[in-house]
Enzyme design. Structure first.
Site, PDB file in Angstrom:
ATOM      1  N   ASN A   9       0.871  -1.179   0.000  1.00 23.82           N
ATOM      2  CA  ASN A   9       0.000   0.000   0.000  1.00 23.82           C
ATOM      3  C   ASN A   9       0.906   1.226   0.000  1.00 23.82           C
ATOM      4  OD1 ASN A   9      -1.802   2.052   0.506  1.00 23.82           O
ATOM      5  ND2 ASN A   9      -2.302   1.396   2.593  1.00 23.82           N
ATOM      6  N   LYS A  11       0.088   4.223  -0.328  1.00 20.63           N
ATOM      7  CA  LYS A  11      -0.580   5.430   0.191  1.00 20.63           C
ATOM      8  C   LYS A  11      -0.297   6.600  -0.770  1.00 20.63           C
ATOM      9  CE  LYS A  11      -0.211   3.375   4.714  1.00 20.63           C
ATOM     10  NZ  LYS A  11      -0.188   3.514   6.149  1.00 20.63           N
ATOM     11  N   HIS A  96      -9.501   1.076   4.804  1.00 17.98           N
ATOM     12  CA  HIS A  96      -8.248   1.321   5.523  1.00 17.98           C
ATOM     13  C   HIS A  96      -8.518   2.306   6.656  1.00 17.98           C
ATOM     14  CE1 HIS A  96      -4.216   2.670   6.461  1.00 17.98           C
ATOM     15  NE2 HIS A  96      -3.781   1.564   5.890  1.00 17.98           N
ATOM     16  N   GLU A  98      -6.988   4.792   7.724  1.00 15.73           N
ATOM     17  CA  GLU A  98      -6.809   6.214   7.376  1.00 15.73           C
ATOM     18  C   GLU A  98      -8.039   6.744   6.653  1.00 15.73           C
ATOM     19  OE1 GLU A  98      -3.021   5.691   5.409  1.00 15.73           O
ATOM     20  OE2 GLU A  98      -2.168   5.120   7.356  1.00 15.73           O
ATOM     21  N   GLU A 168      -5.358  -4.767  10.531  1.00  7.16           N
ATOM     22  CA  GLU A 168      -4.302  -3.775  10.751  1.00  7.16           C
ATOM     23  C   GLU A 168      -4.582  -3.003  12.036  1.00  7.16           C
ATOM     24  OE1 GLU A 168      -2.327  -2.621   6.778  1.00  7.16           O
ATOM     25  OE2 GLU A 168      -4.096  -1.385   7.015  1.00  7.16           O
ATOM     26  N   GLY A 174       2.601   2.337  10.717  1.00  8.42           N
ATOM     27  CA  GLY A 174       3.564   3.426  10.555  1.00  8.42           C
ATOM     28  C   GLY A 174       4.298   3.789  11.825  1.00  8.42           C
ATOM     29  N   SER A 213       3.465  -2.078  10.264  1.00 12.41           N
ATOM     30  CA  SER A 213       4.920  -2.148  10.460  1.00 12.41           C
ATOM     31  C   SER A 213       5.499  -3.519  10.126  1.00 12.41           C
ATOM     32  CB  SER A 213       5.295  -1.720  11.882  1.00 12.41           C
ATOM     33  OG  SER A 213       4.946  -0.363  12.086  1.00 12.41           O
TER      34      SER A 213
HETATM   35  P1  PGA Z   1       2.905   0.344   7.572  1.00 10.19           P
HETATM   36  O1  PGA Z   1       1.447   0.583   6.942  1.00 10.19           O
HETATM   37  O2  PGA Z   1       3.443  -0.944   7.020  1.00 10.19           O
HETATM   38  O3  PGA Z   1       3.716   1.525   7.132  1.00 10.19           O
HETATM   39  O4  PGA Z   1       2.734   0.286   9.057  1.00 10.19           O
HETATM   40  C1  PGA Z   1       0.545  -0.482   6.764  1.00 10.19           C
HETATM   41  C2  PGA Z   1      -0.752   0.032   6.178  1.00 10.19           C
HETATM   42  O5  PGA Z   1      -1.226   1.090   6.590  1.00 10.19           O
HETATM   43  O6  PGA Z   1      -1.338  -0.617   5.290  1.00 10.19           O
END
Ligand code: PGA
Length: 250
Positions: A9, A11, A96, A98, A168, A174, A213
């Site tokens: 992803n 983003k 997601h 976000e 997640e 992140g 992560s």
């Molecule tokens: P990350 O993000 O691997 O940077 O923690 C995962 C995601 O939001 O899909």
């Protein structure tokens, strides 16, 4: 047999030059991909067509990061599932955290988006996961079950059977803080039980990805758990070597 899947992803990262640089570096390594892992890259939608063209011959799928609840019309700035499909997408990430948090996506909207995706032959990667406050109260299992029930209740068995699920935990996205393999396995197992309530034994065929992560140094341990069928990778998917190392962790 359910599939092993590693999905990136991106983003809102990588401009056009950076995206094509990524693609060229990445395909150089294709011969070393394990055969039994489906690899998917979800870039900003403007890069989908170019990446789909390059990745097609290498059997690497591409997907969107969101789609509209509508199929077409006067919705400035939106992208429909049909348009994503027309530029080469085979998947779409939906729900997601976000999007849920910054764009107030509701369960009703997510169910509509899943229907739009499936009608247009896109496979949804449907995300769930709890915030830190919920994890601290130890109510994460109930929280995630509710996220699933709210959406699955709007869908048919046939629709649920086509989903990929991504768990997640928001506190791990992140942050560099990953759920331990045991923490992830616990909830993946609960997710499969919820799936079983809706679609019976077909629940065993659904891939449940872990996200938050995931890095080259923790992927192998996560993938060794019985109900962790792959990863949805954010930060580490922006670097071809790291992404490849995660894929090779199976
Ligand atoms: P990350 O993000 O691997 O940077 O923690 C995962 C995601 O939001 O899909």
């Amino acid at each position: 047999m359910r599939k092993n899947i590693v999905a990136g992803n991106w983003k809102m990262n990588l401009d056009a030059d950076e995206a094509s640089q990524f693609a060229l570096n990445f395909i150089k390594h294709k011969s070393s991909f394990p055969e039994d892992v489906d690899v998917i890259v979800c870039p900003p939608a403007v890069h989908l067509q170019d990446l789909a063209d390059v990745f097609y011959d290498f059997n690497i799928g591409v997907g969107g990061q969101n789609c509209s609840v509508h199929s077409s019309g006067a919705y400035t700035g939106e992208i429909s599932a049909g348009i994503l499909k027309s530029v080469g997408a085979s998947y779409v990430i939906l729900g997601h955290s976000e999007r849920r948090e910054y764009f107030n996506e509701s369960a009703t909207q997510l169910a509509e988006k899943i229907k739009q995706a499936l009608e247009n032959k896109l496979i949804p990667i449907f995300c769930c996961g709890e915030p830190l406050s919920v994890r601290k109260e130890n109510s994460h299992v109930a929280y995630v079950k509710q996220q699933l029930d709210e959406v699955f209740g709007e869908l048919s068995q046939a629709q649920i059977s086509q989903l990929i699920i991504a768990y997640e935990p928001i506190w791990a996205i992140g942050t560099g803080e990953t759920a331990s393999p045991q923490q992830a396995q616990e909830i993946h197992h609960e997710i499969r039980k919820v799936l079983n309530n809706y679609i019976g034994e077909n629940a065993d065929e659904i891939s449940i990805l872990y996200g938050g992560s995931v890095k080259p140094n923790n992927a192998k341990e996560l993938f060794s758990e019985a109900d962790i069928d792959g990863a949805l990778v954010g930060g580490a998917s922006l670097n071809p070597e790291d992404f490849l190392a995660i894929i090779k962790s199976f």
